[in-house]
Design a protein around this motif. Sequence first.
Motif, PDB file in Angstrom:
ATOM      1  N   PHE A 177      58.209  42.927  29.570  1.00  7.88           N
ATOM      2  CA  PHE A 177      57.467  43.897  30.370  1.00  7.88           C
ATOM      3  C   PHE A 177      56.559  44.686  29.431  1.00  7.88           C
ATOM      4  N   THR A 178      55.244  44.562  29.650  1.00  7.16           N
ATOM      5  CA  THR A 178      54.254  45.254  28.820  1.00  7.16           C
ATOM      6  C   THR A 178      53.539  46.301  29.660  1.00  7.16           C
ATOM      7  N   PRO A 179      53.992  47.560  29.603  1.00  7.25           N
ATOM      8  CA  PRO A 179      53.388  48.599  30.452  1.00  7.25           C
ATOM      9  C   PRO A 179      51.884  48.763  30.251  1.00  7.25           C
ATOM     10  N   GLU A 180      51.407  48.633  29.008  1.00  6.22           N
ATOM     11  CA  GLU A 180      49.969  48.823  28.764  1.00  6.22           C
ATOM     12  C   GLU A 180      49.111  47.832  29.533  1.00  6.22           C
ATOM     13  N   GLU A 181      49.685  46.687  29.851  1.00  8.81           N
ATOM     14  CA  GLU A 181      48.937  45.663  30.584  1.00  8.81           C
ATOM     15  C   GLU A 181      49.372  45.567  32.047  1.00  8.81           C
ATOM     16  N   ASN A 182      50.281  46.443  32.482  1.00  9.49           N
ATOM     17  CA  ASN A 182      50.826  46.376  33.849  1.00  9.49           C
ATOM     18  C   ASN A 182      51.317  44.963  34.163  1.00  9.49           C
ATOM     19  N   MET A 183      52.104  44.394  33.233  1.00  9.24           N
ATOM     20  CA  MET A 183      52.456  42.983  33.376  1.00  9.24           C
ATOM     21  C   MET A 183      53.892  42.695  32.937  1.00  9.24           C
ATOM     22  N   ILE A 184      54.540  41.798  33.686  1.00 12.89           N
ATOM     23  CA  ILE A 184      55.822  41.222  33.304  1.00 12.89           C
ATOM     24  C   ILE A 184      55.605  39.718  33.186  1.00 12.89           C
ATOM     25  N   ALA A 185      55.985  39.122  32.064  1.00 12.13           N
ATOM     26  CA  ALA A 185      55.669  37.703  31.866  1.00 12.13           C
ATOM     27  C   ALA A 185      56.699  37.020  30.975  1.00 12.13           C
ATOM     28  N   ASN A 186      56.813  35.711  31.174  1.00  4.93           N
ATOM     29  CA  ASN A 186      57.465  34.841  30.192  1.00  4.93           C
ATOM     30  C   ASN A 186      56.582  33.608  30.051  1.00  4.93           C
ATOM     31  N   GLN A 198      45.230  42.701  51.022  1.00  7.80           N
ATOM     32  CA  GLN A 198      46.016  41.577  50.507  1.00  7.80           C
ATOM     33  C   GLN A 198      45.182  40.689  49.592  1.00  7.80           C
ATOM     34  N   GLU A 199      43.945  40.400  50.027  1.00  2.00           N
ATOM     35  CA  GLU A 199      43.083  39.524  49.237  1.00  2.00           C
ATOM     36  C   GLU A 199      42.719  40.158  47.893  1.00  2.00           C
ATOM     37  N   ILE A 200      42.385  41.444  47.916  1.00  2.00           N
ATOM     38  CA  ILE A 200      42.043  42.132  46.661  1.00  2.00           C
ATOM     39  C   ILE A 200      43.242  42.134  45.722  1.00  2.00           C
ATOM     40  N   ARG A 201      44.429  42.363  46.267  1.00  2.00           N
ATOM     41  CA  ARG A 201      45.628  42.429  45.433  1.00  2.00           C
ATOM     42  C   ARG A 201      45.983  41.087  44.782  1.00  2.00           C
ATOM     43  N   LYS A 202      45.495  39.987  45.325  1.00  3.57           N
ATOM     44  CA  LYS A 202      45.733  38.690  44.685  1.00  3.57           C
ATOM     45  C   LYS A 202      44.975  38.576  43.369  1.00  3.57           C
ATOM     46  N   HIS A 203      43.918  39.392  43.204  1.00  2.00           N
ATOM     47  CA  HIS A 203      43.042  39.267  42.045  1.00  2.00           C
ATOM     48  C   HIS A 203      42.963  40.532  41.190  1.00  2.00           C
ATOM     49  N   SER A 204      43.324  41.677  41.748  1.00  2.00           N
ATOM     50  CA  SER A 204      43.053  42.941  41.060  1.00  2.00           C
ATOM     51  C   SER A 204      44.097  44.002  41.408  1.00  2.00           C
ATOM     52  N   GLN A 205      44.369  44.868  40.443  1.00  2.00           N
ATOM     53  CA  GLN A 205      45.247  46.014  40.676  1.00  2.00           C
ATOM     54  C   GLN A 205      44.439  47.306  40.802  1.00  2.00           C
ATOM     55  N   VAL A 206      43.157  47.183  41.164  1.00  2.00           N
ATOM     56  CA  VAL A 206      42.305  48.361  41.355  1.00  2.00           C
ATOM     57  C   VAL A 206      42.961  49.329  42.356  1.00  2.00           C
ATOM     58  N   PRO A 207      42.934  50.629  42.092  1.00  2.00           N
ATOM     59  CA  PRO A 207      43.497  51.581  43.062  1.00  2.00           C
ATOM     60  C   PRO A 207      42.794  51.473  44.413  1.00  2.00           C
ATOM     61  N   ILE A 208      43.587  51.490  45.494  1.00  2.00           N
ATOM     62  CA  ILE A 208      43.053  51.380  46.858  1.00  2.00           C
ATOM     63  C   ILE A 208      43.557  52.553  47.696  1.00  2.00           C
ATOM     64  N   ILE A 209      42.620  53.254  48.342  1.00  2.00           N
ATOM     65  CA  ILE A 209      42.972  54.299  49.309  1.00  2.00           C
ATOM     66  C   ILE A 209      42.477  53.860  50.682  1.00  2.00           C
ATOM     67  N   LYS A 261      53.991  34.898  35.386  1.00  2.00           N
ATOM     68  CA  LYS A 261      53.325  36.166  35.088  1.00  2.00           C
ATOM     69  C   LYS A 261      53.283  36.997  36.352  1.00  2.00           C
ATOM     70  N   LEU A 262      53.610  38.269  36.239  1.00  2.00           N
ATOM     71  CA  LEU A 262      53.655  39.168  37.384  1.00  2.00           C
ATOM     72  C   LEU A 262      52.811  40.400  37.073  1.00  2.00           C
ATOM     73  N   ASN A 263      51.779  40.622  37.899  1.00  2.00           N
ATOM     74  CA  ASN A 263      50.937  41.803  37.720  1.00  2.00           C
ATOM     75  C   ASN A 263      51.488  42.950  38.560  1.00  2.00           C
ATOM     76  N   LEU A 264      51.519  44.130  37.967  1.00  2.00           N
ATOM     77  CA  LEU A 264      52.013  45.324  38.650  1.00  2.00           C
ATOM     78  C   LEU A 264      50.879  46.316  38.860  1.00  2.00           C
ATOM     79  N   SER A 265      51.021  47.164  39.864  1.00  2.00           N
ATOM     80  CA  SER A 265      50.076  48.268  40.028  1.00  2.00           C
ATOM     81  C   SER A 265      50.445  49.354  39.020  1.00  2.00           C
ATOM     82  N   PRO A 266      49.531  50.278  38.709  1.00  2.00           N
ATOM     83  CA  PRO A 266      49.876  51.367  37.789  1.00  2.00           C
ATOM     84  C   PRO A 266      51.100  52.157  38.229  1.00  2.00           C
TER      85      PRO A 266
END
Length: 232
Positions: A140-149, A67-78, A153-158
């Motif tokens: 919605f800007t797929p290249e940036e994994n982002m939806i914004a106005n 949860q904490e990592i996801r607040k700051h980063s969309q790095v892949p997590i396994i 701003k909303l960050n998405l995972s890949p």
Amino acid sequence: MGKQTIFMVEDDATIIQVVSEKLNSWGYACKGVTDFQNVLSECLELDPQLVLLDISLPYFNGFHWCQEIRKHSQVPIIFISSAADQMNQIMAINLGADDFIVKPFDLNLLVAKIQALLRRSYQYNQVQTVDTYRLQGFTFTPEENMIANTESKLNLSPNETKILVILLRERGQIVSKTQMVEALWQADDFIDSNTLAVNITRIRKKLASVGIKDLIQTVKGKGYLIEDETSI
């Protein structure tokens, strides 16, 4: 391009050593966590390309750190954990993880999953020319994994980005679950059948958090649909 870095959040020194040796042999740089009270700061400082995360850890469990990592980063997590029940796996994906491997695991399977996830996460934007899309007053800007106005701003995972792109490219048409799974995970036969539904639920919650509601429709027994509306 330098080595891709894998950050291991695991308290078993033997597992860290064995996994590190295997990943090093495949050309990855692997670093284990050193301070279990400050996993987030170590992760942000290292800026890895992928995180391997156990559930059972000193001080705070893996769900907390995910949860904490996801607040700051969309790095892949396994997640890699012996807590194999389905509830833990669903919770991990709900909190933003991309995959879940049950201990004990085969090292070759681990490498295959890491390679597949890195490929999906980092090559996707390089090989696709993707437009921006309008979504109920947002861009919605797929290249940036982002939806914004201008206000939000909303960050998405890949994976979340890819789900939206697949549905938007087929806007007005039903996309079957099978089509989506094949497009998202290709030859990865280890994806649980619940994973797509969990991802869709997570996207809907994220979209609703900024006021985008009822964008993705479920067509019972057939698949998913984004309606062809002039406002989109």
